[in-house]
Design an enzyme around this catalytic site. Structure first.
Site, PDB file in Angstrom:
ATOM      1  N   GLY A  10     -31.915 112.194 -65.536  1.00 41.50           N
ATOM      2  CA  GLY A  10     -30.512 111.996 -65.163  1.00 41.50           C
ATOM      3  C   GLY A  10     -29.971 110.715 -65.752  1.00 41.50           C
ATOM      4  O   GLY A  10     -30.668 109.994 -66.482  1.00 41.50           O
ATOM      5  N   PHE A  11     -28.758 110.413 -65.400  1.00 42.64           N
ATOM      6  CA  PHE A  11     -28.076 109.240 -65.953  1.00 42.64           C
ATOM      7  C   PHE A  11     -28.793 107.944 -65.550  1.00 42.64           C
ATOM      8  O   PHE A  11     -29.286 107.202 -66.412  1.00 42.64           O
ATOM      9  CB  PHE A  11     -26.614 109.292 -65.480  1.00 42.64           C
ATOM     10  CG  PHE A  11     -25.896 107.992 -65.505  1.00 42.64           C
ATOM     11  CD1 PHE A  11     -25.817 107.248 -66.668  1.00 42.64           C
ATOM     12  CD2 PHE A  11     -25.265 107.511 -64.360  1.00 42.64           C
ATOM     13  CE1 PHE A  11     -25.138 106.035 -66.687  1.00 42.64           C
ATOM     14  CE2 PHE A  11     -24.587 106.315 -64.371  1.00 42.64           C
ATOM     15  CZ  PHE A  11     -24.530 105.568 -65.539  1.00 42.64           C
ATOM     16  N   ASP A  31     -37.978 116.260 -63.468  1.00 47.22           N
ATOM     17  CA  ASP A  31     -36.555 116.594 -63.414  1.00 47.22           C
ATOM     18  C   ASP A  31     -36.419 118.098 -63.606  1.00 47.22           C
ATOM     19  O   ASP A  31     -37.104 118.673 -64.454  1.00 47.22           O
ATOM     20  CB  ASP A  31     -35.808 115.845 -64.534  1.00 47.22           C
ATOM     21  CG  ASP A  31     -34.320 115.741 -64.259  1.00 47.22           C
ATOM     22  OD1 ASP A  31     -33.819 114.609 -64.185  1.00 47.22           O
ATOM     23  OD2 ASP A  31     -33.652 116.800 -64.120  1.00 47.22           O
ATOM     24  N   LEU A  76     -34.788 109.531 -57.315  1.00 44.35           N
ATOM     25  CA  LEU A  76     -33.375 109.577 -57.721  1.00 44.35           C
ATOM     26  C   LEU A  76     -32.861 111.006 -57.817  1.00 44.35           C
ATOM     27  O   LEU A  76     -31.667 111.214 -58.038  1.00 44.35           O
ATOM     28  CB  LEU A  76     -33.185 108.887 -59.086  1.00 44.35           C
ATOM     29  CG  LEU A  76     -33.717 107.463 -59.244  1.00 44.35           C
ATOM     30  CD1 LEU A  76     -33.344 106.915 -60.619  1.00 44.35           C
ATOM     31  CD2 LEU A  76     -33.186 106.537 -58.174  1.00 44.35           C
ATOM     32  N   THR A  95     -30.465 120.236 -51.488  1.00 44.34           N
ATOM     33  CA  THR A  95     -31.171 119.397 -52.465  1.00 44.34           C
ATOM     34  C   THR A  95     -31.407 118.013 -51.879  1.00 44.34           C
ATOM     35  O   THR A  95     -32.517 117.482 -51.908  1.00 44.34           O
ATOM     36  CB  THR A  95     -30.338 119.243 -53.760  1.00 44.34           C
ATOM     37  OG1 THR A  95     -30.035 120.534 -54.253  1.00 44.34           O
ATOM     38  CG2 THR A  95     -31.077 118.457 -54.823  1.00 44.34           C
ATOM     39  N   TYR A 149     -21.845 115.163 -48.341  1.00 41.77           N
ATOM     40  CA  TYR A 149     -22.643 114.334 -49.252  1.00 41.77           C
ATOM     41  C   TYR A 149     -23.130 113.085 -48.520  1.00 41.77           C
ATOM     42  O   TYR A 149     -24.322 112.766 -48.526  1.00 41.77           O
ATOM     43  CB  TYR A 149     -21.790 113.980 -50.474  1.00 41.77           C
ATOM     44  CG  TYR A 149     -22.474 113.094 -51.483  1.00 41.77           C
ATOM     45  CD1 TYR A 149     -23.798 113.333 -51.853  1.00 41.77           C
ATOM     46  CD2 TYR A 149     -21.798 112.043 -52.085  1.00 41.77           C
ATOM     47  CE1 TYR A 149     -24.428 112.525 -52.786  1.00 41.77           C
ATOM     48  CE2 TYR A 149     -22.413 111.230 -53.022  1.00 41.77           C
ATOM     49  CZ  TYR A 149     -23.729 111.479 -53.368  1.00 41.77           C
ATOM     50  OH  TYR A 149     -24.334 110.673 -54.290  1.00 41.77           O
TER      51      TYR A 149
END
Ligand code: UDP
Length: 320
Positions: A10-11, A31, A76, A95, A149
């Site tokens: 990811g970023f 990932d 992460l 998730t 979230y």
């Protein structure tokens, strides 16, 4: 040291992997490429201290093996981005809660320290600026999808703290405030890459609401320094810590700044929140971190200002 990064393609994860390798560590990445991409780690694949597996953290057997291999875990992997959350609430909630439960359980069996990534979104509609880790969290009703979230990440936070207190597992929770930089995609709504791409294409910049809401943007390079520093500091175990920048800008001003810096001919259009997200969408007007805790714990403060952040993102988008 050997590190495992969940969400390492990811970023933020890919920048963290890069920095750990630069510091001569061994890096393992898992990932599932749901929002991450191989492009983010392609340049690391030939590195002899870099290992990656494309799979989900919900694979408990694999997680147990990976945890065995390493000394420290950065968790992460998560569903991020307000757009994704509004569009795929089931995926977000599941998730964010399930994966953290699995990662903490696997780490606990071997008592390997875990960093759990959380978000400034947890402060919700609080107006106690700057946001302090001990401050109240003010969320809206469950009928408004956005708050799922923050709630899912709060469960992660409670779980990380509970593992620390009850099972003596070293855990650190970091609340990240609008992390930006190269490789972040605008695909899931994030405002900086969205504005930069719009400006470079000469398309109108889509300012949601009246643009008077403000944010503080943090360069990903600063963020990864904080993550590594916190995991090196036993005093941080069991703690929730803000990681951000205090330089505040309204979204309308951000749009103007991006247009100016890219010398774009783009206009600005105002898009009502209900059109951008969903009817009844609630945004937070301001979000500024209190950084005293992270400063006291590890002497960290952000070093990269908004000007440089925007320059980096613009350069990156121009190259891509
Ligand atoms: N935003 C905007 N235009 C866009 C994308 C986002 O005006 O194309 C606004 C969004 O409503 C919010 C701010 O920019 O007020 C930051 O949004 P982002 O999704 O980057 O992060 P958030 O702070 O919402 O987690």
């Amino acid at each position: 040291m050997r590190y495992l990064i969940t969400g390492g393609a990811g970023f933020v994860g890919s920048h963290l992997a890069e920095e750990l390798l630069r510091r001569s560590h061994e890096v393992y990445v898992i990932d599932d490429l749901s929002t991450g991409t191989i492009n983010n780690i392609r340049h690391l694949k030939t590195h002899d201290r870099f290992h990656y597996v494309v799979d989900t953290c919900s694979n408990r057997m694999l997680m147990a093996e990976l945890v065995d291999e390493v000394d420290i875990i950065f968790h992460l992997a998560a569903a991020v981005g307000v757009k994704l959350i509004v569009e795929s609430p089931v995926r977000t909630i599941e998730t964010n809660i399930k994966l953290t439960e699995i990662v903490l359980d696997a780490a606990n069996k071997k008592k390997k320290p875990v960093f759990v990534a959380s978000t400034s979104e947890c402060y919700g509609k609080s107006d106690q600026i700057p946001f302090n880790e001990e401050g109240d969290l003010v969320l809206g009703p469950s009928s408004k999808g956005r708050w799922s979230y923050a709630c899912s990440k709060l469960i992660d936070e409670f779980l990380a703290i509970a593992y620390f207190r009850e099972k003596k597992l070293p855990t650190v929770v970091g609340r990240l405030f609008n992390t930006v930089g190269p490789r972040q995609t605008g695909q899931y709504g994030m405002v900086v890459p969205t504005f930069v791409r719009q400006a470079l294409r000469g398309e109108p910049l889509t300012v949601y609401g009246d643009g008077q809401q403000s944010r503080c943007f943090t360069h990903v390079a600063d963020v990864v320094r904080a993550l590594i520093g916190l995991m090196d500091t036993p005093a941080a175990y069991g703690q929730v810590v803000n990681i951000g920048n205090t330089e505040e800008i309204t979204i309308l001003e951000l749009a103007r700044r991006v247009i100016e810096m890219t010398r774009s001919s783009s206009d600005i259009v105002f898009v009502p929140y209900e059109k951008a997200y969903e009817p009844g969408f609630e945004d937070m007007p301001r979000r500024v971190p209190d950084l005293s805790k992270v400063r006291n714990l590890i002497g960290w403060q952000p070093t990269i200002g908004l000007e440089q952040i925007l320059r980096d993102v613009i350069d990156y988008c121009r190259r891509g």
